[in-house]
Every structure is written in C-alpha cells, then in structure tokens.
Design a protein around this motif. Structure first.
Motif, PDB file in Angstrom:
ATOM      1  N   LEU A 168     -80.021 -91.230  34.119  1.00 39.05           N
ATOM      2  CA  LEU A 168     -79.588 -91.870  35.372  1.00 39.05           C
ATOM      3  C   LEU A 168     -78.356 -91.067  36.084  1.00 39.05           C
ATOM      4  O   LEU A 168     -78.360 -90.910  37.223  1.00 39.05           O
ATOM      5  CB  LEU A 168     -79.328 -93.384  35.196  1.00 39.05           C
ATOM      6  N   ALA A 169     -77.522 -90.701  35.135  1.00 37.21           N
ATOM      7  CA  ALA A 169     -76.574 -89.784  35.755  1.00 37.21           C
ATOM      8  C   ALA A 169     -76.917 -88.573  36.338  1.00 37.21           C
ATOM      9  O   ALA A 169     -76.386 -88.276  37.651  1.00 37.21           O
ATOM     10  CB  ALA A 169     -75.536 -89.694  34.695  1.00 37.21           C
ATOM     11  N   PHE A 170     -77.704 -87.669  35.667  1.00 40.49           N
ATOM     12  CA  PHE A 170     -78.148 -86.576  36.265  1.00 40.49           C
ATOM     13  C   PHE A 170     -78.776 -86.880  37.624  1.00 40.49           C
ATOM     14  O   PHE A 170     -79.026 -86.120  38.551  1.00 40.49           O
ATOM     15  CB  PHE A 170     -78.955 -85.760  35.447  1.00 40.49           C
ATOM     16  N   TYR A 171     -79.679 -87.855  37.585  1.00 37.46           N
ATOM     17  CA  TYR A 171     -80.486 -88.227  38.877  1.00 37.46           C
ATOM     18  C   TYR A 171     -79.619 -88.660  39.833  1.00 37.46           C
ATOM     19  O   TYR A 171     -79.775 -88.011  41.061  1.00 37.46           O
ATOM     20  CB  TYR A 171     -81.468 -89.469  38.719  1.00 37.46           C
ATOM     21  N   LEU A 172     -78.534 -89.493  39.759  1.00 34.97           N
ATOM     22  CA  LEU A 172     -77.582 -89.732  40.777  1.00 34.97           C
ATOM     23  C   LEU A 172     -76.746 -88.493  41.295  1.00 34.97           C
ATOM     24  O   LEU A 172     -76.405 -88.463  42.680  1.00 34.97           O
ATOM     25  CB  LEU A 172     -76.728 -90.764  40.504  1.00 34.97           C
ATOM     26  N   VAL A 173     -76.595 -87.574  40.333  1.00 31.40           N
ATOM     27  CA  VAL A 173     -75.640 -86.392  40.811  1.00 31.40           C
ATOM     28  C   VAL A 173     -76.575 -85.686  41.645  1.00 31.40           C
ATOM     29  O   VAL A 173     -76.160 -85.017  42.699  1.00 31.40           O
ATOM     30  CB  VAL A 173     -74.905 -85.558  39.712  1.00 31.40           C
ATOM     31  N   ALA A 178     -86.384 -83.426  38.380  1.00 31.81           N
ATOM     32  CA  ALA A 178     -86.048 -82.440  37.414  1.00 31.81           C
ATOM     33  C   ALA A 178     -84.979 -82.553  36.856  1.00 31.81           C
ATOM     34  O   ALA A 178     -84.714 -82.252  35.431  1.00 31.81           O
ATOM     35  CB  ALA A 178     -86.291 -81.073  38.208  1.00 31.81           C
ATOM     36  N   ALA A 179     -83.910 -83.008  37.345  1.00 33.20           N
ATOM     37  CA  ALA A 179     -82.647 -82.935  36.511  1.00 33.20           C
ATOM     38  C   ALA A 179     -82.586 -84.414  35.811  1.00 33.20           C
ATOM     39  O   ALA A 179     -82.012 -84.165  34.680  1.00 33.20           O
ATOM     40  CB  ALA A 179     -81.401 -83.066  37.754  1.00 33.20           C
ATOM     41  N   ASN A 180     -83.421 -85.252  36.061  1.00 35.23           N
ATOM     42  CA  ASN A 180     -83.618 -86.389  35.253  1.00 35.23           C
ATOM     43  C   ASN A 180     -84.118 -86.174  33.813  1.00 35.23           C
ATOM     44  O   ASN A 180     -83.857 -86.482  32.947  1.00 35.23           O
ATOM     45  CB  ASN A 180     -84.323 -87.476  36.035  1.00 35.23           C
ATOM     46  N   VAL A 181     -84.968 -85.082  33.987  1.00 40.34           N
ATOM     47  CA  VAL A 181     -85.772 -84.826  32.956  1.00 40.34           C
ATOM     48  C   VAL A 181     -84.974 -83.656  32.007  1.00 40.34           C
ATOM     49  O   VAL A 181     -84.983 -83.768  30.823  1.00 40.34           O
ATOM     50  CB  VAL A 181     -87.350 -84.184  33.263  1.00 40.34           C
ATOM     51  N   ALA A 182     -84.522 -82.753  32.562  1.00 40.90           N
ATOM     52  CA  ALA A 182     -83.713 -81.722  32.179  1.00 40.90           C
ATOM     53  C   ALA A 182     -82.504 -81.997  31.584  1.00 40.90           C
ATOM     54  O   ALA A 182     -82.124 -81.460  30.681  1.00 40.90           O
ATOM     55  CB  ALA A 182     -83.657 -80.632  32.794  1.00 40.90           C
ATOM     56  N   GLY A 183     -81.875 -82.801  32.147  1.00 40.77           N
ATOM     57  CA  GLY A 183     -80.315 -83.089  31.908  1.00 40.77           C
ATOM     58  C   GLY A 183     -80.228 -83.831  30.495  1.00 40.77           C
ATOM     59  O   GLY A 183     -79.346 -83.382  29.717  1.00 40.77           O
ATOM     60  N   PRO A 184     -80.947 -84.753  29.973  1.00 40.37           N
ATOM     61  CA  PRO A 184     -80.848 -85.234  28.622  1.00 40.37           C
ATOM     62  C   PRO A 184     -81.179 -84.253  27.695  1.00 40.37           C
ATOM     63  O   PRO A 184     -80.694 -84.250  26.562  1.00 40.37           O
ATOM     64  CB  PRO A 184     -81.715 -86.486  28.864  1.00 40.37           C
ATOM     65  N   GLN A 185     -82.063 -83.358  27.985  1.00 41.16           N
ATOM     66  CA  GLN A 185     -82.334 -82.342  26.827  1.00 41.16           C
ATOM     67  C   GLN A 185     -81.410 -81.417  26.621  1.00 41.16           C
ATOM     68  O   GLN A 185     -80.999 -81.126  25.567  1.00 41.16           O
ATOM     69  CB  GLN A 185     -83.549 -81.619  27.535  1.00 41.16           C
ATOM     70  N   MET A 186     -80.829 -81.121  27.958  1.00 39.27           N
ATOM     71  CA  MET A 186     -79.441 -80.248  27.737  1.00 39.27           C
ATOM     72  C   MET A 186     -78.304 -81.015  26.781  1.00 39.27           C
ATOM     73  O   MET A 186     -77.652 -80.157  25.946  1.00 39.27           O
ATOM     74  CB  MET A 186     -79.231 -79.788  29.240  1.00 39.27           C
ATOM     75  N   LEU A 187     -78.290 -82.230  27.060  1.00 42.50           N
ATOM     76  CA  LEU A 187     -77.149 -82.949  26.462  1.00 42.50           C
ATOM     77  C   LEU A 187     -77.365 -82.888  25.060  1.00 42.50           C
ATOM     78  O   LEU A 187     -76.509 -82.764  24.147  1.00 42.50           O
ATOM     79  CB  LEU A 187     -77.062 -84.484  27.113  1.00 42.50           C
ATOM     80  N   LYS A 188     -78.865 -83.070  24.673  1.00 42.77           N
ATOM     81  CA  LYS A 188     -79.015 -83.476  23.121  1.00 42.77           C
ATOM     82  C   LYS A 188     -78.880 -81.925  22.515  1.00 42.77           C
ATOM     83  O   LYS A 188     -78.373 -81.968  21.515  1.00 42.77           O
ATOM     84  CB  LYS A 188     -80.343 -83.837  22.901  1.00 42.77           C
ATOM     85  N   TYR A 189     -79.189 -80.751  23.364  1.00 46.13           N
ATOM     86  CA  TYR A 189     -79.063 -79.486  22.680  1.00 46.13           C
ATOM     87  C   TYR A 189     -77.649 -79.103  22.481  1.00 46.13           C
ATOM     88  O   TYR A 189     -77.438 -78.826  21.418  1.00 46.13           O
ATOM     89  CB  TYR A 189     -79.589 -78.584  23.635  1.00 46.13           C
ATOM     90  N   THR A 190     -76.760 -79.417  23.309  1.00 47.33           N
ATOM     91  CA  THR A 190     -75.298 -79.150  23.153  1.00 47.33           C
ATOM     92  C   THR A 190     -74.931 -80.184  21.981  1.00 47.33           C
ATOM     93  O   THR A 190     -73.862 -79.706  21.285  1.00 47.33           O
ATOM     94  CB  THR A 190     -74.671 -79.188  24.368  1.00 47.33           C
ATOM     95  N   ASN A 191     -75.194 -81.367  22.141  1.00 42.66           N
ATOM     96  CA  ASN A 191     -74.591 -82.330  20.992  1.00 42.66           C
ATOM     97  C   ASN A 191     -75.177 -81.873  19.588  1.00 42.66           C
ATOM     98  O   ASN A 191     -74.312 -81.842  18.650  1.00 42.66           O
ATOM     99  CB  ASN A 191     -75.416 -83.580  21.138  1.00 42.66           C
ATOM    100  N   GLU A 232     -78.179 -92.963  20.123  1.00 43.82           N
ATOM    101  CA  GLU A 232     -78.116 -91.544  21.083  1.00 43.82           C
ATOM    102  C   GLU A 232     -79.220 -91.587  22.071  1.00 43.82           C
ATOM    103  O   GLU A 232     -79.007 -91.065  23.145  1.00 43.82           O
ATOM    104  CB  GLU A 232     -78.503 -90.544  19.787  1.00 43.82           C
ATOM    105  N   PHE A 233     -80.367 -92.337  21.789  1.00 44.53           N
ATOM    106  CA  PHE A 233     -81.452 -92.355  22.986  1.00 44.53           C
ATOM    107  C   PHE A 233     -81.119 -93.264  23.956  1.00 44.53           C
ATOM    108  O   PHE A 233     -81.225 -92.629  25.181  1.00 44.53           O
ATOM    109  CB  PHE A 233     -82.753 -92.962  22.292  1.00 44.53           C
ATOM    110  N   PHE A 234     -80.261 -94.114  23.768  1.00 49.71           N
ATOM    111  CA  PHE A 234     -79.939 -94.999  24.968  1.00 49.71           C
ATOM    112  C   PHE A 234     -78.960 -94.037  25.745  1.00 49.71           C
ATOM    113  O   PHE A 234     -79.133 -94.030  27.081  1.00 49.71           O
ATOM    114  CB  PHE A 234     -79.408 -96.182  24.339  1.00 49.71           C
ATOM    115  N   ALA A 235     -78.027 -93.539  25.199  1.00 51.49           N
ATOM    116  CA  ALA A 235     -76.997 -92.654  25.722  1.00 51.49           C
ATOM    117  C   ALA A 235     -77.615 -91.414  26.493  1.00 51.49           C
ATOM    118  O   ALA A 235     -77.266 -91.149  27.754  1.00 51.49           O
ATOM    119  CB  ALA A 235     -75.786 -92.236  24.924  1.00 51.49           C
ATOM    120  N   PHE A 236     -78.485 -90.830  25.841  1.00 44.72           N
ATOM    121  CA  PHE A 236     -78.971 -89.535  26.615  1.00 44.72           C
ATOM    122  C   PHE A 236     -79.899 -89.701  27.347  1.00 44.72           C
ATOM    123  O   PHE A 236     -79.927 -89.099  28.515  1.00 44.72           O
ATOM    124  CB  PHE A 236     -79.198 -88.674  25.280  1.00 44.72           C
ATOM    125  N   GLU A 237     -81.105 -90.528  27.019  1.00 42.48           N
ATOM    126  CA  GLU A 237     -81.883 -90.433  27.863  1.00 42.48           C
ATOM    127  C   GLU A 237     -81.956 -91.683  28.954  1.00 42.48           C
ATOM    128  O   GLU A 237     -82.096 -91.224  29.979  1.00 42.48           O
ATOM    129  CB  GLU A 237     -83.298 -91.117  26.923  1.00 42.48           C
TER     130      GLU A 237
END
Length: 73
Positions: free
Chosen positions: A35-40, A53-66, A25-30
């Motif tokens: 990286l995906a949020f950074y590139l987008v 900011a997207a690189n930091v906030a994006g994985p947190q959002m993914l973990k919350y929704t998961n 989960e750490f590898f997939a989300f963080e």
C-alpha cells in the motif's frame, strides 16, 4: 472401473502450524508495504501501471533487504 469410494473415516487431517513472525512479516511487507509503495507511486507519477508495478515489486525488495540483515536461515 470398479473401486471403493473412500469414506470420511479413513481420511486424516493436516495441521499446518504458521509461526507468528511469518504472518506478521506477511502483513507488514505485503499489505502495508504494498500500500505504501502504491501510494508513493500515485503521488509521484499519477500513472496507474507504475503504481501497480511498485505495489508488486516494492514488498519483494523489502523482503530481500530484510533477509540480508537477518542472516542465513
């Protein structure tokens, strides 16, 4: 202060067990999600601060929704 220096023989070892789903989960989300949020963000805005900011906030959002879909732990 007079005292004894603890020897290496008296120290115990701490063993930490990390379950496989936690490091996956750490590898997939963080790493991949960040990286995906950074590139987008880089494609959308070309602004470095927005990408960070997207690189930091994006994985947190993914973990919350998961965690919402996973249920109470």
């Amino acid at each position: 202060m007079i005292g004894r220096i603890p020897s290496a023989r008296n120290k115990g070892y701490v063993i930490v067990v990390v379950q496989a789903w936690q490091w996956k989960e750490f590898f997939a989300f963080e790493l991949l999600g960040g990286l995906a949020f950074y590139l987008v963000g880089k494609v959308m805005s070309q602004a470095e601060w927005f990408c960070i900011a997207a690189n930091v906030a994006g994985p947190q959002m993914l973990k919350y929704t998961n965690s919402v879909f996973r249920g109470p732990s």
